[in-house]
Design a protein around this motif. Structure first.
Motif, PDB file in Angstrom:
ATOM      1  N   GLN A 155       0.851  -1.178   0.000  1.00 33.60           N
ATOM      2  CA  GLN A 155       0.000   0.000   0.000  1.00 33.60           C
ATOM      3  C   GLN A 155       0.890   1.232   0.000  1.00 33.60           C
ATOM      4  O   GLN A 155       1.858   1.303   0.762  1.00 33.60           O
ATOM      5  N   GLY A 156       0.605   2.203  -0.855  1.00 37.07           N
ATOM      6  CA  GLY A 156       1.412   3.419  -0.880  1.00 37.07           C
ATOM      7  C   GLY A 156       1.224   4.155  -2.181  1.00 37.07           C
ATOM      8  O   GLY A 156       0.366   3.790  -2.998  1.00 37.07           O
ATOM      9  N   SER A 157       2.033   5.175  -2.409  1.00 36.78           N
ATOM     10  CA  SER A 157       1.928   5.893  -3.680  1.00 36.78           C
ATOM     11  C   SER A 157       2.708   5.124  -4.742  1.00 36.78           C
ATOM     12  O   SER A 157       3.464   4.197  -4.423  1.00 36.78           O
ATOM     13  N   HIS A 158       2.528   5.539  -5.981  1.00 35.92           N
ATOM     14  CA  HIS A 158       3.200   4.867  -7.091  1.00 35.92           C
ATOM     15  C   HIS A 158       4.716   4.778  -6.833  1.00 35.92           C
ATOM     16  O   HIS A 158       5.303   3.690  -6.906  1.00 35.92           O
ATOM     17  N   LEU A 159       5.301   5.923  -6.487  1.00 32.97           N
ATOM     18  CA  LEU A 159       6.762   5.938  -6.314  1.00 32.97           C
ATOM     19  C   LEU A 159       7.189   5.062  -5.143  1.00 32.97           C
ATOM     20  O   LEU A 159       8.164   4.313  -5.235  1.00 32.97           O
ATOM     21  N   GLU A 160       6.433   5.135  -4.058  1.00 32.78           N
ATOM     22  CA  GLU A 160       6.763   4.303  -2.891  1.00 32.78           C
ATOM     23  C   GLU A 160       6.735   2.818  -3.247  1.00 32.78           C
ATOM     24  O   GLU A 160       7.607   2.055  -2.853  1.00 32.78           O
ATOM     25  N   LEU A 161       5.717   2.460  -4.007  1.00 39.63           N
ATOM     26  CA  LEU A 161       5.579   1.038  -4.336  1.00 39.63           C
ATOM     27  C   LEU A 161       6.654   0.577  -5.310  1.00 39.63           C
ATOM     28  O   LEU A 161       7.136  -0.549  -5.236  1.00 39.63           O
ATOM     29  N   ILE A 162       7.017   1.450  -6.238  1.00 38.40           N
ATOM     30  CA  ILE A 162       8.103   1.107  -7.159  1.00 38.40           C
ATOM     31  C   ILE A 162       9.381   0.859  -6.340  1.00 38.40           C
ATOM     32  O   ILE A 162      10.117  -0.117  -6.536  1.00 38.40           O
ATOM     33  N   GLU A 163       9.570   1.781  -5.397  1.00 38.80           N
ATOM     34  CA  GLU A 163      10.710   1.699  -4.500  1.00 38.80           C
ATOM     35  C   GLU A 163      10.716   0.375  -3.736  1.00 38.80           C
ATOM     36  O   GLU A 163      11.724  -0.290  -3.587  1.00 38.80           O
ATOM     37  N   HIS A 164       9.537   0.025  -3.277  1.00 36.22           N
ATOM     38  CA  HIS A 164       9.372  -1.175  -2.445  1.00 36.22           C
ATOM     39  C   HIS A 164       9.740  -2.457  -3.191  1.00 36.22           C
ATOM     40  O   HIS A 164      10.083  -3.485  -2.596  1.00 36.22           O
ATOM     41  N   ASN A 165       9.613  -2.361  -4.526  1.00 38.29           N
ATOM     42  CA  ASN A 165      10.062  -3.473  -5.361  1.00 38.29           C
ATOM     43  C   ASN A 165       9.324  -4.796  -5.078  1.00 38.29           C
ATOM     44  O   ASN A 165       9.935  -5.856  -4.993  1.00 38.29           O
TER      45      ASN A 165
END
Ligand code: ADP
Ligand code: MG
Length: 610
Positions: free
Chosen positions: A585-595
């Motif tokens: 759960q998060g924003s697009h960038l956060e989730l991309i980051e989360h991998n």
């Protein structure tokens, strides 16, 4: 019997029909019996059995005014004495015609009343069934039930009304007729009547045996019929796919098998139903023959005080006795299908919606804070589809639900308008459990656009203004503009008054979807739910629809399920759902980051040259 009375109770107010019906029927029975008894004086006059006698005029006081037989005998004798046999015969004939006319007049009136009662009952039953069906929760309407409901409203209500009001007639009129005939028979000869009545129970037993299995067969027949209707419905609405897959043979066979099954049951039923009539006919003629033999013997040998004319009238009446008796028997053989259908319809009327407002539910008028799912789990049968989901939809934000197909996204969305309810956990609206909110008021704050645009066979205007009154053309047009639909609507033959065909078949997928969006825009709800609103569309109309959706979501709280991830990158919160569990759960960038899973899904779509 309980079913019967409940069905009858749909004929409210029953007194309005029952009282005039009873009066007309009594009069009809009286006159029709009188016609037959008049055979005696008719034959007597014809064979000159009247001698020059003096009869006393019945006194005109008290009950004796009703002594119609006394008056009739008096006048008959008067005609014989003063004007001779020919005049007397004319007199008898005139009385007979008058009795026939009156009898049939009252029969007609009674039938009219019964017909009105029938139609009235039908109207009320249909109204009750449809009204209740519309109140039921969404989960009730799966596919096999659809055929069932269609068949119940279209067909079985008809069965009920015929057999129930049919028997109503039988229950009242025929026994009365039977009693009137019996009185006449006893009046002519007590002995003969007692003997002939011994045969009646025997006949009754034989008939009862024949109709015994009819009820279970009637139920089977109706089940089979509702299958037929659902196959028909499926076949008609899916005709394009059926042809495309060359499945006409398969579908036809399936329909045909059910059709054959239905025919077999009805054949076997009608075999029994029809048997009742010839059997009772044979039995009755046999009885009459025995009476002719027995009575005839006595008349011939002058052993009884029965005169020839009386004996002939007796046989005439006795042969008529069988008619009401038969009608009673026949109606027993049809009442079974009526009651079986009745039980099924009452079942539908009694079906309680599984999701109802609690008694102290409150109304909500606006949305001010957030919708929350707290530890929500849900299962279809044994299959858990959502597991302990926690989710917050803050006011004014857009939340996207993504994840593999079958992960429970649509199920989760259905929780918000309370189409389904959690098996554990709760959904709150501004802190209030939605169980304690009036569902109507909750739904009026929520707009819904999903993959298939549900449109109705009506004009574009009415499809946009759907379910609302006092909508002005300007409002509809403004909504259509926001939904990017105004331009194509103006290009249709009659603009907003163009009929869009069955389920919108005259429009393209993108056009249908934009009409659905215009409908949602017009409603102007603070919360919008979009379930794959663009995934059924081609790229070009997807762009038009996506623009429309972006307009729609402005200044609203929205929950979006999107197949194409590029369309939800700007969402405030992205929730990744896999197998009913929120995994990220998060924003697009956060989730991309989360991998994690989201990144994987994005990579898959970019790889596919999206
Ligand atoms: P998604 O929208 O994420 O693709 P759904 O919420 O539609 O998934 O479905 C989640 C699961 O629930 C699926 O496995 C589906 O088979 C099942 N399911 C959906 N609707 C029903 C239903 N009416 N009855 C039984 N199972 C259902
Ligand atoms: Mg879905």
């Amino acid at each position: 019997m309980k079913t019967y009375f409940r069905l009858l109770s749909f004929a409210k107010p029953i007194e309005k029909f029952a009282i005039p019906y009873v009066i007309c029927t009594i009069l009809y029975v009286f006159f029709s019996t009188a016609v037959l008894t008049l055979l005696i004086p008719l034959l007597d006059t014809l064979f000159n059995a009247h001698s020059q006698n003096t009869v006393v005029k019945p006194s005109g006081s008290g009950l004796s005014v009703l002594n119609l037989k006394g008056w009739f005998d008096y006048y008959l004798q008067y005609f014989v004495n003063s004007k001779g046999q020919w005049a007397a015969l004319q007199f008898v004939c005139v009385v007979m015609i008058v009795a026939v006319i009156l009898g049939n007049l009252f029969r007609y009136l009674a039938q009219r009343i019964m017909e009105n009662l029938r139609i009235h009952t039908l109207l009320n039953i249909r109204r009750a069934v449809f009204g209740n069906v519309m109140r039921l929760h969404l989960g009730f309407f799966n596919n096999e039930r659809k055929g069932d409901i269609l068949s119940k409203i279209a067909n079985e209500v008809q069965v009920v009304q015929y057999s129930v009001t049919g028997t109503l007639q039988v229950i009242f009129k025929e026994p009365l007729q039977l009693i009137a005939f019996l009185i006449a028979l006893f009046a002519i000869s007590v002995k003969l009547t007692l003997i002939s009545l011994l045969v009646v129970p025997v006949a009754g037993l034989i008939i009862a045996r024949i109709v015994k299995r009819l009820k279970s067969q009637a139920i089977a027949a109706q089940n089979s019929y509702s299958n037929l209707v659902s196959y028909l419905d499926e076949a008609l609405s899916g005709i394009k796919i059926i042809k495309a897959f060359n499945a006409t043979g398969f579908i036809t066979t399936r329909f045909d098998e059910e059709n054959v099954r239905y025919s077999k049951i009805t054949k076997s039923m009608s075999k029994r139903q029809q048997l009742a009539s010839p059997v009772s006919e044979v039995l009755s003629i046999t009885m009459i023959t025995f009476i002719v033999l027995y009575g005839g013997y006595q008349v011939i040998h002058n052993q009884s005080d029965l005169k020839a004319a009386q004996f002939i009238a007796y046989i005439g009446i006795f042969s008529q006795l069988m008619r009401p008796a038969k009608a009673i028997g026949d109606s027993f053989s049809t009442i079974h299908s009526g009651l079986a259908a009745g039980e099924r319809i009452l079942g539908l009327i009694d079906e309680k919606p599984a999701i109802t407002d609690s008694a102290n539910a409150v109304e909500v008028n606006d949305f001010s804070d957030a919708i929350r799912l707290e530890n929500v789990s849900f299962a279809y049968g044994d299959r858990e589809v959502l597991k302990n989901v926690n989710l917050t939809l803050p006011k004014g934000k857009s939340i996207a639900l993504v994840g593999p197909s079958g992960g429970g996204k649509s199920t989760l969305m259905d929780m918000l308008p309370r189409f389904i309810q959690p098996s554990s956990g709760r959904v709150t609206f501004d802190g209030q459990d939605i169980k304690n909110i009036k569902t109507d008021s909750l739904r009026s704050l929520i707009g819904f656009v999903n993959q298939e645009s549900i449109l109705f066979n009506d004009t574009i205007f009415n499809n946009i203004a759907f379910g609302k009154s006092n909508v002005t053309p300007e409002q509809v047009e403004a909504a259509a503009r926001i939904a990017n639909a105004h331009n194509f609507i103006m290009e249709t033959d009659n603009g907003y008054n163009t009929n869009i065909g069955d389920r919108g078949s005259k429009l393209s997928g993108g056009q249908k979807q934009r009409i659905s969006i215009a409908r949602a825009v017009l409603n102007n709800p603070p919360i919008m739910l979009l379930d794959e609103a663009t995934s059924a569309l081609d790229t070009e109309s997807e762009k038009l629809v996506q623009d429309a959706l972006n307009n729609l979501m402005k200044n609203r709280t929205s929950l979006i399920i999107a197949h194409r991830l590029s369309t939800i990158q700007n969402a405030d919160i992205i929730v990744v759902l896999e197998d009913g569990v929120v995994v990220e759960q998060g924003s697009h960038l956060e989730l991309i980051e989360h991998n994690g899973l989201y990144r994987k899904l994005i990579d898959m779509q970019t790889f596919n040259a999206d």
